[in-house]
Design a protein around this motif. Sequence first.
Motif, PDB file in Angstrom:
ATOM      1  N   GLY A  82      11.052  13.900 -11.228  1.00 43.72           N
ATOM      2  CA  GLY A  82      10.261  14.987 -11.796  1.00 43.72           C
ATOM      3  C   GLY A  82       8.779  14.904 -11.501  1.00 43.72           C
ATOM      4  N   ASN A  83       8.376  13.867 -10.784  1.00 47.50           N
ATOM      5  CA  ASN A  83       6.948  13.698 -10.576  1.00 47.50           C
ATOM      6  C   ASN A  83       6.591  13.351  -9.128  1.00 47.50           C
ATOM      7  OD1 ASN A  83       4.177  13.427 -11.451  1.00 47.50           O
ATOM      8  ND2 ASN A  83       4.441  11.213 -11.279  1.00 47.50           N
ATOM      9  N   ALA A  84       7.098  12.224  -8.632  1.00 50.29           N
ATOM     10  CA  ALA A  84       6.586  11.658  -7.379  1.00 50.29           C
ATOM     11  C   ALA A  84       7.320  12.147  -6.140  1.00 50.29           C
ATOM     12  CB  ALA A  84       6.663  10.132  -7.443  1.00 50.29           C
ATOM     13  N   PRO A  85       6.654  12.885  -5.275  1.00 51.22           N
ATOM     14  CA  PRO A  85       7.295  13.291  -4.015  1.00 51.22           C
ATOM     15  C   PRO A  85       7.625  12.092  -3.130  1.00 51.22           C
ATOM     16  CG  PRO A  85       4.968  13.867  -4.011  1.00 51.22           C
ATOM     17  CD  PRO A  85       5.295  13.450  -5.397  1.00 51.22           C
ATOM     18  N   THR A  86       6.884  10.985  -3.290  1.00 48.99           N
ATOM     19  CA  THR A  86       7.174   9.810  -2.472  1.00 48.99           C
ATOM     20  C   THR A  86       8.552   9.230  -2.810  1.00 48.99           C
ATOM     21  OG1 THR A  86       5.922   8.448  -4.039  1.00 48.99           O
ATOM     22  CG2 THR A  86       4.793   9.156  -2.026  1.00 48.99           C
ATOM     23  N   ALA A  87       9.026   9.470  -4.023  1.00 52.88           N
ATOM     24  CA  ALA A  87      10.380   9.043  -4.380  1.00 52.88           C
ATOM     25  C   ALA A  87      11.406   9.809  -3.558  1.00 52.88           C
ATOM     26  CB  ALA A  87      10.633   9.248  -5.872  1.00 52.88           C
ATOM     27  N   ASN A 135       0.827  -1.212   0.000  1.00 54.83           N
ATOM     28  CA  ASN A 135       0.000   0.000   0.000  1.00 54.83           C
ATOM     29  C   ASN A 135       0.863   1.266   0.000  1.00 54.83           C
ATOM     30  OD1 ASN A 135      -2.498   1.304  -0.120  1.00 54.83           O
ATOM     31  ND2 ASN A 135      -2.591   1.562   2.108  1.00 54.83           N
ATOM     32  N   VAL A 136       1.897   1.244  -0.854  1.00 54.37           N
ATOM     33  CA  VAL A 136       2.751   2.412  -1.065  1.00 54.37           C
ATOM     34  C   VAL A 136       2.806   2.681  -2.567  1.00 54.37           C
ATOM     35  CG1 VAL A 136       4.155   2.040   0.994  1.00 54.37           C
ATOM     36  CG2 VAL A 136       4.843   0.973  -1.167  1.00 54.37           C
ATOM     37  N   THR A 137       3.414   3.785  -2.955  1.00 55.83           N
ATOM     38  CA  THR A 137       3.474   4.111  -4.376  1.00 55.83           C
ATOM     39  C   THR A 137       4.567   3.305  -5.077  1.00 55.83           C
ATOM     40  OG1 THR A 137       5.095   5.903  -4.152  1.00 55.83           O
ATOM     41  CG2 THR A 137       2.764   6.479  -3.855  1.00 55.83           C
ATOM     42  N   ARG A 138       4.403   3.170  -6.400  1.00 54.39           N
ATOM     43  CA  ARG A 138       5.431   2.500  -7.201  1.00 54.39           C
ATOM     44  C   ARG A 138       6.743   3.278  -7.152  1.00 54.39           C
ATOM     45  NH1 ARG A 138       2.868   1.924 -12.915  1.00 54.39           N
ATOM     46  NH2 ARG A 138       1.833   3.824 -12.222  1.00 54.39           N
ATOM     47  N   ALA A 139       6.644   4.599  -7.066  1.00 46.79           N
ATOM     48  CA  ALA A 139       7.859   5.419  -6.992  1.00 46.79           C
ATOM     49  C   ALA A 139       8.651   5.084  -5.733  1.00 46.79           C
ATOM     50  CB  ALA A 139       7.505   6.902  -7.015  1.00 46.79           C
ATOM     51  N   TYR A 140       7.945   4.864  -4.645  1.00 44.87           N
ATOM     52  CA  TYR A 140       8.581   4.525  -3.364  1.00 44.87           C
ATOM     53  C   TYR A 140       9.373   3.223  -3.496  1.00 44.87           C
ATOM     54  CZ  TYR A 140       8.699   4.010   1.793  1.00 44.87           C
ATOM     55  OH  TYR A 140       9.074   3.886   3.116  1.00 44.87           O
TER      56      TYR A 140
END
Length: 211
Positions: free
Chosen positions: A137-142, A114-119
């Motif tokens: 350039g997109n995901a703050p979770t990265a 239940n986390v983002t793919r970027a993470y």
Amino acid sequence: MEIKHILPSDIEKTSLGIIKQELTQMGKTLPDDTEATVIRVIHTTADFEYADTMMFSEGAVEKGLEAIKNGAHIVTDTNMALSGISKKTLARFGGEVHCFMADEEVAKEAKERNVTRAYVSMEKAAKLGVPIIYAIGNAPTALIKLKELMDEGYRPELIIGVSVGFVNVVEAKELIINNDKDVPYIVNRGRKGGSGVAAAICNSLLYKLYR
């Protein structure tokens, strides 16, 4: 209004000249080491606000150049940025560009946790075992995950943090700016950014080394 007739080969050169001229007219002087990067971003976006909001840690550009010369890979969080980065130029120094956002295993694990793919992508990238420049350039979770990894001892060669959006974007960028791990960064403060900006910053470094 008069249409200017400019040779295709001269369009970029003319555009960069216009940007420099308008910056001068605005009374803005950019540091020598960061000027090419900021101008490249303005060229990509037609947005002069980047001259005020782009933040560079001390020696970030030079450290990024050294990393590329030493074979660093670039990991980004969008296939759009992947497409825009000059892979041929990076390959001259032994590097590759990666994006794991469409990786089936990454997608599966992200859903299970239940986390983002970027993470999850940042975790996968950190295990590559090569020096890495991150271009987000997109995901703050990265960016949030990169900060967590740094707290655990991981050290990227450079973090380019130009996420765009409204949820956790500003906060995630500040985590990178305020990192106390001496990890170099190029970050655009605020909500603006995007895949094109991330690619432009990478290319500004690559063009310094080979063009």
